[in-house]
Write a protein that holds these residues in place. Structure first.
Motif, PDB file in Angstrom:
ATOM      1  N   LEU A  28      64.899  -1.132   4.524  1.00  8.94           N
ATOM      2  CA  LEU A  28      66.089  -1.842   5.005  1.00  8.94           C
ATOM      3  C   LEU A  28      65.940  -3.347   4.772  1.00  8.94           C
ATOM      4  N   GLU A  29      64.772  -3.877   5.144  1.00 12.84           N
ATOM      5  CA  GLU A  29      64.559  -5.323   5.025  1.00 12.84           C
ATOM      6  C   GLU A  29      64.629  -5.766   3.568  1.00 12.84           C
ATOM      7  N   HIS A  30      64.088  -4.943   2.685  1.00 13.36           N
ATOM      8  CA  HIS A  30      64.085  -5.285   1.266  1.00 13.36           C
ATOM      9  C   HIS A  30      65.497  -5.211   0.686  1.00 13.36           C
ATOM     10  N   GLU A  31      66.211  -4.125   0.983  1.00 16.05           N
ATOM     11  CA  GLU A  31      67.557  -3.946   0.411  1.00 16.05           C
ATOM     12  C   GLU A  31      68.543  -4.989   0.941  1.00 16.05           C
ATOM     13  N   LEU A  32      68.453  -5.274   2.254  1.00 14.40           N
ATOM     14  CA  LEU A  32      69.429  -6.197   2.858  1.00 14.40           C
ATOM     15  C   LEU A  32      68.946  -7.636   2.856  1.00 14.40           C
ATOM     16  N   LYS A  33      67.701  -7.821   2.469  1.00 21.56           N
ATOM     17  CA  LYS A  33      67.095  -9.149   2.492  1.00 21.56           C
ATOM     18  C   LYS A  33      67.198  -9.777   3.886  1.00 21.56           C
ATOM     19  N   VAL A  34      66.797  -8.988   4.872  1.00 24.67           N
ATOM     20  CA  VAL A  34      66.774  -9.498   6.249  1.00 24.67           C
ATOM     21  C   VAL A  34      65.384  -9.248   6.838  1.00 24.67           C
ATOM     22  N   THR A  35      65.067 -10.014   7.858  1.00 27.95           N
ATOM     23  CA  THR A  35      63.866  -9.748   8.645  1.00 27.95           C
ATOM     24  C   THR A  35      64.340  -9.254   9.992  1.00 27.95           C
ATOM     25  N   MET A  36      63.936  -8.075  10.361  1.00 31.00           N
ATOM     26  CA  MET A  36      64.438  -7.542  11.627  1.00 31.00           C
ATOM     27  C   MET A  36      63.850  -8.332  12.800  1.00 31.00           C
ATOM     28  N   PRO A  37      64.673  -8.597  13.822  1.00 32.78           N
ATOM     29  CA  PRO A  37      64.200  -9.389  14.968  1.00 32.78           C
ATOM     30  C   PRO A  37      63.244  -8.582  15.852  1.00 32.78           C
ATOM     31  N   ARG A  38      62.513  -9.275  16.706  1.00 32.30           N
ATOM     32  CA  ARG A  38      61.589  -8.609  17.646  1.00 32.30           C
ATOM     33  C   ARG A  38      62.383  -7.823  18.687  1.00 32.30           C
ATOM     34  N   TRP A  39      61.874  -6.654  19.088  1.00 34.20           N
ATOM     35  CA  TRP A  39      62.628  -5.832  20.059  1.00 34.20           C
ATOM     36  C   TRP A  39      62.783  -6.564  21.402  1.00 34.20           C
ATOM     37  N   GLN A  40      61.780  -7.389  21.751  1.00 36.60           N
ATOM     38  CA  GLN A  40      61.865  -8.098  23.038  1.00 36.60           C
ATOM     39  C   GLN A  40      63.030  -9.098  23.032  1.00 36.60           C
ATOM     40  N   ASP A  41      63.243  -9.774  21.888  1.00 38.46           N
ATOM     41  CA  ASP A  41      64.337 -10.757  21.807  1.00 38.46           C
ATOM     42  C   ASP A  41      65.690 -10.048  21.874  1.00 38.46           C
ATOM     43  N   GLN A  42      65.760  -8.867  21.231  1.00 39.58           N
ATOM     44  CA  GLN A  42      66.999  -8.085  21.279  1.00 39.58           C
ATOM     45  C   GLN A  42      67.277  -7.594  22.706  1.00 39.58           C
ATOM     46  N   LEU A  43      66.215  -7.231  23.425  1.00 49.10           N
ATOM     47  CA  LEU A  43      66.377  -6.772  24.813  1.00 49.10           C
ATOM     48  C   LEU A  43      66.897  -7.915  25.689  1.00 49.10           C
ATOM     49  N   ALA A  44      66.340  -9.115  25.474  1.00 49.38           N
ATOM     50  CA  ALA A  44      66.784 -10.266  26.279  1.00 49.38           C
ATOM     51  C   ALA A  44      68.287 -10.490  26.096  1.00 49.38           C
ATOM     52  N   LEU A  45      68.764 -10.373  24.866  1.00 52.18           N
ATOM     53  CA  LEU A  45      70.192 -10.574  24.584  1.00 52.18           C
ATOM     54  C   LEU A  45      71.044  -9.502  25.255  1.00 52.18           C
ATOM     55  N   THR A  46      70.598  -8.247  25.141  1.00 50.71           N
ATOM     56  CA  THR A  46      71.404  -7.134  25.663  1.00 50.71           C
ATOM     57  C   THR A  46      71.413  -7.138  27.192  1.00 50.71           C
ATOM     58  N   LEU A  47      70.268  -7.511  27.764  1.00 50.55           N
ATOM     59  CA  LEU A  47      70.178  -7.604  29.224  1.00 50.55           C
ATOM     60  C   LEU A  47      71.106  -8.706  29.744  1.00 50.55           C
ATOM     61  N   ALA A  48      71.123  -9.831  29.032  1.00 53.88           N
ATOM     62  CA  ALA A  48      72.016 -10.932  29.433  1.00 53.88           C
ATOM     63  C   ALA A  48      73.475 -10.468  29.367  1.00 53.88           C
ATOM     64  N   GLU A  49      73.803  -9.684  28.359  1.00 52.22           N
ATOM     65  CA  GLU A  49      75.173  -9.166  28.228  1.00 52.22           C
ATOM     66  C   GLU A  49      75.493  -8.241  29.404  1.00 52.22           C
ATOM     67  N   LEU A  50      74.541  -7.389  29.772  1.00 50.77           N
ATOM     68  CA  LEU A  50      74.760  -6.458  30.894  1.00 50.77           C
ATOM     69  C   LEU A  50      74.953  -7.230  32.194  1.00 50.77           C
ATOM     70  N   ILE A  51      74.101  -8.221  32.427  1.00 47.52           N
ATOM     71  CA  ILE A  51      74.184  -9.006  33.662  1.00 47.52           C
ATOM     72  C   ILE A  51      75.533  -9.731  33.725  1.00 47.52           C
ATOM     73  N   ASP A  52      75.974 -10.232  32.578  1.00 48.57           N
ATOM     74  CA  ASP A  52      77.286 -10.896  32.515  1.00 48.57           C
ATOM     75  C   ASP A  52      78.404  -9.901  32.836  1.00 48.57           C
ATOM     76  N   LEU A  53      78.315  -8.695  32.276  1.00 52.86           N
ATOM     77  CA  LEU A  53      79.343  -7.674  32.533  1.00 52.86           C
ATOM     78  C   LEU A  53      79.385  -7.310  34.016  1.00 52.86           C
ATOM     79  N   GLU A  54      78.182  -7.176  34.621  1.00 54.41           N
ATOM     80  CA  GLU A  54      78.100  -6.791  36.030  1.00 54.41           C
ATOM     81  C   GLU A  54      78.658  -7.871  36.944  1.00 54.41           C
ATOM     82  N   SER A  55      78.598  -9.118  36.470  1.00 51.38           N
ATOM     83  CA  SER A  55      79.031 -10.227  37.341  1.00 51.38           C
ATOM     84  C   SER A  55      80.550 -10.431  37.296  1.00 51.38           C
ATOM     85  N   ARG A  56      81.233  -9.721  36.408  1.00 53.57           N
ATOM     86  CA  ARG A  56      82.681  -9.948  36.283  1.00 53.57           C
ATOM     87  C   ARG A  56      83.463  -9.195  37.354  1.00 53.57           C
TER      88      ARG A  56
END
Ligand SMILES: NC(=O)c1ccc[n+]([C@@H]2O[C@H](COP(=O)([O-])OP(=O)(O)OC[C@H]3O[C@@H](n4cnc5c(N)ncnc54)[C@H](OP(=O)(O)O)[C@@H]3O)[C@@H](O)[C@H]2O)c1
Length: 298
Positions: free
Chosen positions: A270-298
């Motif tokens: 995937l990385e070779h074909e798309l010329k991307v470096t996949m992000p760290r799973w911990q950084d992706q979790l931080a983003l998704t958790l922030a989204e969940l917390i934001d959704l819960e606060s609405r």
């Protein structure tokens, strides 16, 4: 371009609606409008709407329940992809499909490549593998993304269950001998859009199977601890702390369906074909958790 998106209400499908509208007009029939377990209804819909691209995010994903409902699991996970692939082959259009780390037997500790030997341990894994094989055999243009441990701010998933339990209980036991990569649905949708952009408008993306997950690896216990660490850092009140999450072997948490112990995925293709470096799973979790917390606060 007219795009059929199946499973638009699911974790990945929801995120895909936002990404795919950048490529064309998305038709995402709900279950009430199109029951995908009904082969004739699917044929009729395809004839009526004539999509020019199909993204199949629908699946039978209840891994344990599939052990007692193999026919329905097979219809959704194997026969539906085969039917969509036959249409795509005839129309010469692309089919995007999602598969799973559960097609592998999970032996050893080396990260798995796309061409490694499969050997599903469950009905879910077996039916997902049958879907992959049927698509490849159809000869249609296809992208099959094999992903693992999917979670998002919506739907039912491990991250949301852990957050709920971590607010209720001051200690937890979580499996620590299954190793894999937690993958947010949003990342899957973003990569899909990127890959489709290249596949549709250039000739640079070869048809085939691609592993799709963030970089790194962890156990379910490691995933749980990181959820609690990040949630505390985002000012969430929890009863539990990462230190109070005890690791247990799979044998102490029996389930109807057997899970692979090794779900590490090699991402080079995937990385070779798309010329991307996949992000760290911990950084992706931080983003998704922030989204969940934001959704819960609405
Ligand atoms: N979840 C994971 O941990 C995981 C891991 C690896 C791979 N995958 C793969 O990734 C893909 C997306 O998974 P996901 O987690 O987004 O799944 P999900 O949240 O369970 O969504 C599945 C979707 O399929 C739809 N669907 C199921 N049966 C249907 C039927 N008879 N008629 C119409 N729609 C039907 C559901 O509709 P309703 O909303 O009406 O129920 C839902 O929108 C799947 O191919 C899955 O196998 C998932």
């Amino acid at each position: 371009m007219k795009i059929l998106l199946t499973g638009g209400n699911g974790q990945v499908g929801f995120e895909l609606q936002r990404q795919l509208c950048l490529l064309g007009t998305v038709l995402a029939p709900r279950r009430q409008e199109l029951d995908l377990s009904n082969e004739k209804a699917v044929s009729h819909w395809l004839e009526q709407h004539r999509p020019e691209l199909i993204v199949n995010a629908a699946a039978y994903t209840a891994v344990d329940k599939a052990e007692s409902e193999p026919e329905l699991a097979r219809r959704l996970n194997a026969e539906l992809p085969e039917q969509l692939a036959a249409y795509a082959a005839k129309q010469q259009c692309w089919l995007v499909h999602y598969s799973s780390d559960y097609v592998y037997p999970g032996t050893g500790s080396m990260p798995l490549r796309e061409d490694d030997k499969t050997g599903p341990l469950s009905i879910y894994g077996q039916t997902k593998l049958e879907g992959d094989l049927a698509i490849a055999a159809s000869g249609c243009l296809h992208l099959i993304f094999r992903t693992s441990w999917v979670y998002s701010a919506r739907g039912n998933n491990f991250m949301k269950t852990m957050l709920r339990l971590g607010r209720e209980r001051d200690s937890l036991k979580v499996v620590n001998d299954q190793i894999g990569v937690p993958t947010p649905a949003r990342l899957i949708a973003q990569v899909t859009e990127l890959a489709l952009g290249r596949a549709l408008f250039t000739s640079h993306t070869p048809s085939g199977i691609y592993h799709l997950a963030p970089a790194g690896e962890t156990s379910w216990q490691g995933f749980a601890c990181e959820i609690f660490r990040l949630a505390a850092a985002q000012a969430q009140r929890l009863a539990v702390t990462p230190e109070r999450v005890e690791g247990i072997p799979t044998s102490q948490y029996p389930t109807p369906a057997q899970r692979p112990l090794n779900s590490r995925l090699v991402l080079n293709r995937l990385e070779h074909e798309l010329k991307v470096t996949m992000p760290r799973w911990q950084d992706q979790l931080a983003l998704t958790l922030a989204e969940l917390i934001d959704l819960e606060s609405r």
